[in-house]
Design a protein around this motif. Structure first.
Motif, PDB file in Angstrom:
ATOM      1  N   ILE A 194      59.692  36.922  86.593  1.00  0.00           N
ATOM      2  CA  ILE A 194      59.761  36.862  84.909  1.00  0.00           C
ATOM      3  C   ILE A 194      58.791  37.731  84.170  1.00  0.00           C
ATOM      4  N   PRO A 195      59.663  38.316  83.151  1.00  0.00           N
ATOM      5  CA  PRO A 195      58.599  39.110  82.185  1.00  0.00           C
ATOM      6  C   PRO A 195      57.416  38.221  81.437  1.00  0.00           C
ATOM      7  N   VAL A 196      56.456  38.949  80.934  1.00  0.00           N
ATOM      8  CA  VAL A 196      55.595  38.589  80.327  1.00  0.00           C
ATOM      9  C   VAL A 196      55.172  39.307  78.870  1.00  0.00           C
ATOM     10  N   MET A 197      55.192  38.435  77.826  1.00  0.00           N
ATOM     11  CA  MET A 197      54.539  39.288  76.651  1.00  0.00           C
ATOM     12  C   MET A 197      53.265  38.645  75.962  1.00  0.00           C
ATOM     13  N   LEU A 198      52.212  39.551  76.002  1.00  0.00           N
ATOM     14  CA  LEU A 198      50.953  39.285  75.518  1.00  0.00           C
ATOM     15  C   LEU A 198      51.262  39.347  73.880  1.00  0.00           C
ATOM     16  N   SER A 199      50.396  38.095  73.384  1.00  0.00           N
ATOM     17  CA  SER A 199      50.696  37.883  71.754  1.00  0.00           C
ATOM     18  C   SER A 199      49.371  37.789  71.434  1.00  0.00           C
ATOM     19  N   PRO A 200      48.758  38.779  70.918  1.00  0.00           N
ATOM     20  CA  PRO A 200      47.406  38.558  70.296  1.00  0.00           C
ATOM     21  C   PRO A 200      47.355  38.331  68.874  1.00  0.00           C
ATOM     22  N   ASP A 201      46.522  37.731  68.405  1.00  0.00           N
ATOM     23  CA  ASP A 201      46.410  36.953  66.992  1.00  0.00           C
ATOM     24  C   ASP A 201      46.141  38.076  66.009  1.00  0.00           C
ATOM     25  N   GLY A 202      46.380  37.909  64.679  1.00  0.00           N
ATOM     26  CA  GLY A 202      46.182  38.676  63.520  1.00  0.00           C
ATOM     27  C   GLY A 202      45.040  37.831  62.737  1.00  0.00           C
ATOM     28  N   GLY A 283      50.761  40.902  65.199  1.00  0.00           N
ATOM     29  CA  GLY A 283      51.168  41.229  63.662  1.00  0.00           C
ATOM     30  C   GLY A 283      49.738  41.607  63.260  1.00  0.00           C
ATOM     31  N   SER A 284      49.599  42.383  62.159  1.00  0.00           N
ATOM     32  CA  SER A 284      48.644  42.778  61.280  1.00  0.00           C
ATOM     33  C   SER A 284      47.587  43.575  62.137  1.00  0.00           C
ATOM     34  N   GLY A 285      46.173  42.705  62.154  1.00  0.00           N
ATOM     35  CA  GLY A 285      45.166  43.117  63.132  1.00  0.00           C
ATOM     36  C   GLY A 285      45.652  43.108  64.684  1.00  0.00           C
ATOM     37  N   GLY A 286      46.565  42.149  65.006  1.00  0.00           N
ATOM     38  CA  GLY A 286      47.233  41.982  66.222  1.00  0.00           C
ATOM     39  C   GLY A 286      48.077  43.075  66.515  1.00  0.00           C
ATOM     40  N   GLY A 287      48.704  43.856  65.342  1.00  0.00           N
ATOM     41  CA  GLY A 287      49.451  44.934  65.562  1.00  0.00           C
ATOM     42  C   GLY A 287      48.988  45.933  66.079  1.00  0.00           C
ATOM     43  N   SER A 288      47.515  46.182  65.379  1.00  0.00           N
ATOM     44  CA  SER A 288      46.846  47.433  65.736  1.00  0.00           C
ATOM     45  C   SER A 288      46.448  47.397  67.100  1.00  0.00           C
TER      46      SER A 288
END
Length: 471
Positions: A194-202, A283-288
């Motif tokens: 199965i796939p994985v998505m990393l989700s860093p905080d903003g 998103g935001s800083g997590g987007g960078s």
């Protein structure tokens, strides 16, 4: 006594001349910043809002020589040498601010990207540019070579079971005594890889404990994808080891990058992980952070930076621009770094109320051209929401779900209601303490955990290095 009085009178009479005499090249025509700003206000009939602390002990050399015919030209000339600027708040009003190195004018940002784009013209020349950029980025982050992995195993809490998914908290030691904490969301029922998505905080309140962050990760899991949500440095549970102000240091960018690399290392040890379907979205800083990681680590096969990417904004936090990543190879920017993800699928979600407002006009066409070098223009998308602001709200999450489902071959119907709309109502929003690895009061923090910024610098400087990450 009479002689002393005459002396005082004469001195007072000549005082203006003495002051004026200081306005010469011997004294650099120096004036206090406060006096210069007051003179600008009087001469140009404008109002400049500033505090006493902002102008205290600040001086302008050759002050009178910096005046020009317009107030804007004059303010630029006066404030640039003291690393300050103004924001225009009305037709004749301004507010004094510190110089923002990370914020450019739209025209300047576009011009910079255009000059960068002249360095390549096809897939072959672009690939040569990437071969220069990637190791240079690692070196700019002082991660070339990488610090050796600690030999410890991840610390994993008890699993919680919900409707269609589970959650467990994980702490990974990335340097001796330095931990990065997160929560891993898994689908309950799956077959094969199965796939994985990393989700860093903003940089949003409540860190990764926020409802919208939980909704995103749990919904991805219910759709059939693991999602790993993790803390920024000196953010969330990282505050057990560091002060919040430590986040505003340049090493924040280094720690967050190393942390993501070690998270990927761990996730790829899980038997259920599909290494060909590993993505990242913040998103935001997590987007960078998303953009940087997709540029650095070829193991990432899909990226979705949200309300982050712009050619005229470089990230306002040291965790985004604290290290000289944008200075490498004669200069780069976040849009070129985003292009390094090509030809892997990439979704850029932008809005009309922050620095991503102009994405469709200039930066996205550049990215389409870059993906066109590979004949994959269809794999880069921009969902632009001109009436929305800086968040990771429902419309942005819905765009992510559809993008991930399409490119990772997942069944979007698993998270839709009978009307075909995305339904997040089946997600249980956990209370914050449930998401801690180290207990309600940090009582389970390992004894060897380091504390404080100075100790971190020492551990990082003395850590053995294992290999060059791009060799």
């Amino acid at each position: 006594m009479r002689y002393k009085s005459y002396t005082l009178i004469i001195a007072l009479a000549f005082l203006p001349m003495l002051i004026w005499a200081q306005q010469d090249t011997d004294h650099l025509y120096r004036k206090s910043l406060k006096d210069v700003l007051d003179e600008i206000q009087a001469r140009f009939h404008v109002k400049i809002k500033y505090s006493e602390d902002q102008v205290k002990d600040k001086y302008v050399n050759y002050a009178d020589w910096r005046f020009r015919n317009t107030v804007d030209e004059t303010l630029d000339n006066v404030l640039a040498p003291v690393d300050m600027k103004v924001n225009k708040t009305g037709p004749t009003s301004y507010k004094l601010k510190d110089y923002e190195y990370n914020v450019w004018s739209v025209a300047d940002g576009w011009a910079k990207l255009d000059s960068i784009a002249k360095l390549y013209h096809d897939e072959a020349s672009w690939e040569k540019r990437k071969e220069l950029l990637r190791p240079a980025l690692y070196k700019a982050l002082d991660l070339y070579p990488l610090p050796a992995k600690p030999g410890s195993k991840p610390i994993i809490t008890q699993k919680r079971i919900y409707n269609g998914y589970s959650v467990e908290n994980i702490a990974i030691e990335i340097l001796p005594g330095l931990y990065i904490n997160g929560s891993l969301y898994k689908p309950l029922h799956y077959k094969g890889k199965i796939p994985v998505m990393l989700s860093p905080d903003g940089h949003w309140d409540k860190q990764r404990y926020r409802a919208d962050c939980q909704l995103r990760c749990a919904t991805l899991a219910r759709m059939g994808c693991m999602a790993y949500s993790y803390d920024l440095f000196a953010w969330g549970e990282s505050l057990l080891q560091f002060k919040s102000e430590d986040h505003r240091t340049s090493i924040a960018q280094v720690v967050q990058t190393l942390g993501a690399i070690r998270i990927i290392d761990y996730l790829l040890t899980l038997k259920e992980t599909d290494p060909n379907r590993l993505g990242i979205s913040g998103g935001s800083g997590g987007g960078s952070h998303t953009v940087l990681m997709a540029a650095l680590d070829p193991r990432i096969k899909l990226s979705a930076p949200v309300v982050a990417v712009s050619s005229y904004f470089y990230g306002g936090c040291p965790c985004e621009s604290g290290m000289p990543i944008h200075m490498v190879c004669s200069g780069t920017d976040n849009v070129e770094l985003a292009a390094m993800a090509a030809p892997n699928p990439q979704l850029l979600i932008t809005d009309g109320k922050d620095w991503t407002a102009h994405m469709p006009e200039h930066d996205f066409p550049y990215l389409q051209k870059m993906y066109g070098y590979y004949g994959k223009t269809n794999l880069v998308e921009n969902v632009h929401l001109p009436n929305e602001g800086h968040d990771y709200g429902p419309s942005k999450r819905n765009a992510l779900y559809k993008f991930v489902a399409k490119n990772f071959n997942l069944d979007i119907h698993k998270i839709e209601d009978k009307s075909g709309n995305i339904d997040e109502s089946e997600v249980t929003i956990e209370k914050e303490p449930l998401m801690y690895v180290f207990g309600d009061h940090g009582q389970y923090l390992p004894r060897d955990a380091i504390h404080g910024y100075e100790n971190l610098l020492h551990v990082f400087a003395t850590a053995p290095r294992e290999k060059n990450p791009v060799d």
